[in-house]
Design an enzyme around this catalytic site. Structure first.
Site, PDB file in Angstrom:
ATOM      1  N   PHE A 378       8.682   0.248 -16.086  1.00 50.21           N
ATOM      2  CA  PHE A 378       9.875  -0.568 -16.286  1.00 50.21           C
ATOM      3  C   PHE A 378      10.615  -0.274 -17.588  1.00 50.21           C
ATOM      4  O   PHE A 378      11.196  -1.194 -18.193  1.00 50.21           O
ATOM      5  CB  PHE A 378       9.515  -2.063 -16.212  1.00 50.21           C
ATOM      6  CG  PHE A 378       8.554  -2.400 -15.117  1.00 50.21           C
ATOM      7  CD1 PHE A 378       8.791  -2.001 -13.810  1.00 50.21           C
ATOM      8  CD2 PHE A 378       7.373  -3.081 -15.386  1.00 50.21           C
ATOM      9  CE1 PHE A 378       7.888  -2.289 -12.802  1.00 50.21           C
ATOM     10  CE2 PHE A 378       6.472  -3.374 -14.386  1.00 50.21           C
ATOM     11  CZ  PHE A 378       6.729  -2.977 -13.085  1.00 50.21           C
ATOM     12  N   CYS A 379      10.629   0.965 -18.039  1.00 53.23           N
ATOM     13  CA  CYS A 379      11.288   1.332 -19.303  1.00 53.23           C
ATOM     14  C   CYS A 379      10.819   0.440 -20.449  1.00 53.23           C
ATOM     15  O   CYS A 379      11.597   0.105 -21.360  1.00 53.23           O
ATOM     16  CB  CYS A 379      12.808   1.270 -19.174  1.00 53.23           C
ATOM     17  SG  CYS A 379      13.495   2.567 -18.120  1.00 53.23           S
TER      18      CYS A 379
END
Length: 460
Positions: A378-379
C-alpha cells in the site's frame, strides 16, 4: 462498537450516489454481478454530483487567466471561485494560500521544494510514501512507529527537544493511516510542533473524504490532499496553508502563469532574461491549469459539506463496525492495527489470512465474488512490514511478491469504503471472506506479470 448501536436509518443506503454503482462484472464461475468497489483508499469513485457539474461546465471550457473572451472569463471565474470553495472547506485562515497541484504527492513535493535552507524534517516511519519520501534534500529524522496516540506525541516531543532550536523545522504527519484507517492525534501533534518552534503539514488524503478538516481548528500550517480520494476525478490535488515559505521559494515549475513580468537583459549586461514571479498561489501553478480537475474538487467539497459530515461519519462507523465484527468471527483473519481496537478510524481496514497469500485471496475475491480490494504494501512499506512483524505469507503461493535475498515475502489485503458504499457490498465482502476461509477458492490461479490471476477454464 456493535452494529446495532447505530441508528437503523443510517444503514439503508449509501448517502451519496457515485459513478459505477450499477456496473456489472463477469465471474469466473459464470454469470455477472454488480461490482463491489471496496478500494476507496486508492481512488474513490467519482460522485454523480461531481460528474454532472463537470458535464454542465464542459461546453463552456476555455483558457484560464489568459483570455478576453466570454468562455475564458467564465473559466477563470470558475477556477478562482473553486479556490475559495476549497479554502472554506479546509477552514483556511486569513492570509493562507490554496495552491492547486496534481495530487497529495505533488503537493508535498512542492512543499519540500519550498523548505528554507537548513530545514529539519520530522516524519514517522508509518507515513505513506507520498509524505515519507519527498524530503530527500533536507535533514530528515525518521521516527519509530508509535503504538498509542500518546506515544506518538511523546515521540515527537523528544525528537524536537533535541533539534537546533534556532533553525526551521517541519513535521509531516498523516491524518488517517492508509493502512489501518486509524486517526492520528493531529491537534496534539501540532501543539507539540509549535511548542518547539516547528511547523507541521497534514497529509489529509485519507482523512478529508471521511471527516471535516479545518486548518484553523487543528492549528496545522499546511494541509495536502488529492481529488481522487475525495470523489473527484481528473488528477488534481491541493496544498493549502501558510504563504510565507511558498512566496519565498523559487517557483515549483518555471513557466507562463507563474511569472508576473519577463524582460530581456541588454547584451552588454550579459543577455538572458529577468523574471519577476508572482507571490500569490499562481507562483507555483505554472502552465495552463487543470480547470476541470479543480472544479471537480470544489464540487466534491460542496457535496460533502451539504451532505453533512455528522451523517456521513455515522453511516461510515456503521459500516466499519459491520466489517470488523464480521472479520472477528473468522479466527484465521488478523486485522492490522497500531493503536488497538478502540482507536477512532475511517473506513480503511487491512488484514492477513492464515494459510493464504494476500494476493491470492484478493484475486479470489475479485474473480469469484466481484469484489475489488487492494493487496500489497500500500505504498507504506515500512509500516506494513512493522505491522506484519516479519511474518511471511504462505511461501510459493500464487501472486506472492518477490522478496529481496534474505527477506520474507510480505503483503496484506486492504478493504476500504466510504460515502458511496451500499450495505450489500460490505455484506458480500464479509460473506466471501468466510466462504473462502472455510471452503477455499473454487478456481485455480496462476501468477502472471507478478499478479495472481484466474487460470483460464481451470476450476478447482
Amino acid at each position: 462498537m456493535s452494529v446495532s448501536a447505530v441508528a437503523v436509518d443510517a444503514s439503508v443506503c449509501a448517502p451519496l450516489a457515485v459513478l459505477g454503482r450499477d456496473v456489472t462484472v463477469p465471474l469466473v464461475t459464470g454469470g455477472e454481478v454488480t461490482y463491489a468497489a471496496l478500494d476507496y483508499a486508492a481512488s474513490a469513485p467519482a460522485l454523480q454530483r461531481v460528474w454532472d457539474d463537470v458535464a454542465a461546465y464542459a461546453p463552456y471550457y476555455g483558457s484560464v487567466h489568459r483570455g478576453a473572451g466570454y468562455l475564458s472569463q467564465l473559466s477563470t471565474d470558475l477556477f478562482e471561485n473553486s479556490r475559495t470553495t476549497v479554502a472554506d472547506f479546509l477552514g483556511c485562515r486569513e492570509g493562507d494560500q490554496v495552491v492547486f497541484t496534481r495530487s497529495t504527492t505533488d503537493s508535498l513535493n512542492l512543499l519540500a521544494a519550498a523548505l528554507p535552507a537548513g530545514c529539519e524534517v520530522f516524519v514517522f516511519e508509518t507515513e505513506h510514501h507520498a509524505s515519507l519520501l519527498p524530503w530527500r534534500n533536507a535533514r530528515v529524522t525518521y521516527l519509530d512507529a508509535p503504538r498509542t496516540p500518546d506515544e506518538a506525541v511523546h515521540t515527537l516531543e523528544r525528537a524536537l527537544a533535541d533539534r537546533d532550536p534556532y533553525g526551521p523545522a517541519l513535521v509531516c504527519v498523516t491524518g488517517a493511516s492508509n493502512v489501518t484507517g486509524e486517526i492520528w492525534p493531529v491537534r496534539e501533534l501540532a501543539a507539540a510542533a509549535h511548542a518547539h518552534g516547528a511547523r507541521i503539514v497534514l497529509d489529509a488524503a485519507q482523512l478529508a473524504p471521511h471527516h471535516p478538516v479545518s486548518i484553523d481548528e487543528l492549528d496545522v500550517d499546511w494541509v495536502a490532499f488529492s481529488g481522487h480520494k475525495l470523489y473527484a476525478p481528473f488528477g488534481s490535488g491541493v496544498l493549502a496553508g501558510r504563504s510565507d515559505w511558498l512566496r519565498a521559494a523559487e517557483p515549483y515549475l518555471a513557466g507562463g502563469g507563474a511569472s508576473r513580468k519577463v524582460a530581456r537583459r541588454p547584451k552588454e549586461a550579459g543577455g538572458g532574461v529577468d523574471v519577476e514571479w508572482h507571490d500569490s498561489a499562481a507562483r507555483h501553478e505554472a502552465g495552463s491549469p487543470n480547470v476541470i480537475g479543480v472544479y471537480s474538487i470544489a464540487s466534491a467539497c460542496k457535496a460533502l459539506t451539504e451532505a453533512g459530515f455528522d451523517e456521513l461519519v455515522a453511516r461510515e462507523q456503521y459500516l466499519i463496525a459491520k466489517v470488523r465484527e464480521g472479520l472477528a468471527e473468522v479466527p484465521q483473519v488478523r486485522v492490522l492495527s497500531l493503536f488497538g481496537d478502540d482507536a477512532p478510524r475511517v473506513g480503511v481496514i487491512s488484514f492477513v489470512v492464515d494459510g493464504w497469500n494476500s494476493s491470492h485471496f484478493a484475486a479470489a475475491l475479485s474473480a469469484e465474488y466481484g469484489i475489488g480490494v487492494r493487496d500489497g504494501l500500500f505504498c507504506a512499506h515500512p509500516l506494513v512490514r512493522t505491522l506484519l512483524g516479519g511474518e511471511p505469507d504462505e511461501p510459493g503461493e500464487c501472486g506472492a511478491p518477490e522478496a529481496a535475498p534474505g527477506e520474507k515475502s510480505l503483503n496484506a489485503i486492504r478493504v476500504s469504503f466510504g460515502a458511496g458504499t451500499p450495505d450489500e457490498h460490505v455484506e458480500r465482502f464479509v460473506r466471501a471472506v468466510k466462504e473462502l476461509v472455510a471452503d477455499g477458492a473454487r478456481w485455480n490461479y496462476r501468477t502472471e506479470d507478478g499478479r495472481c490471476v484466474p487460470d483460464t477454464g481451470a476450476a478447482a
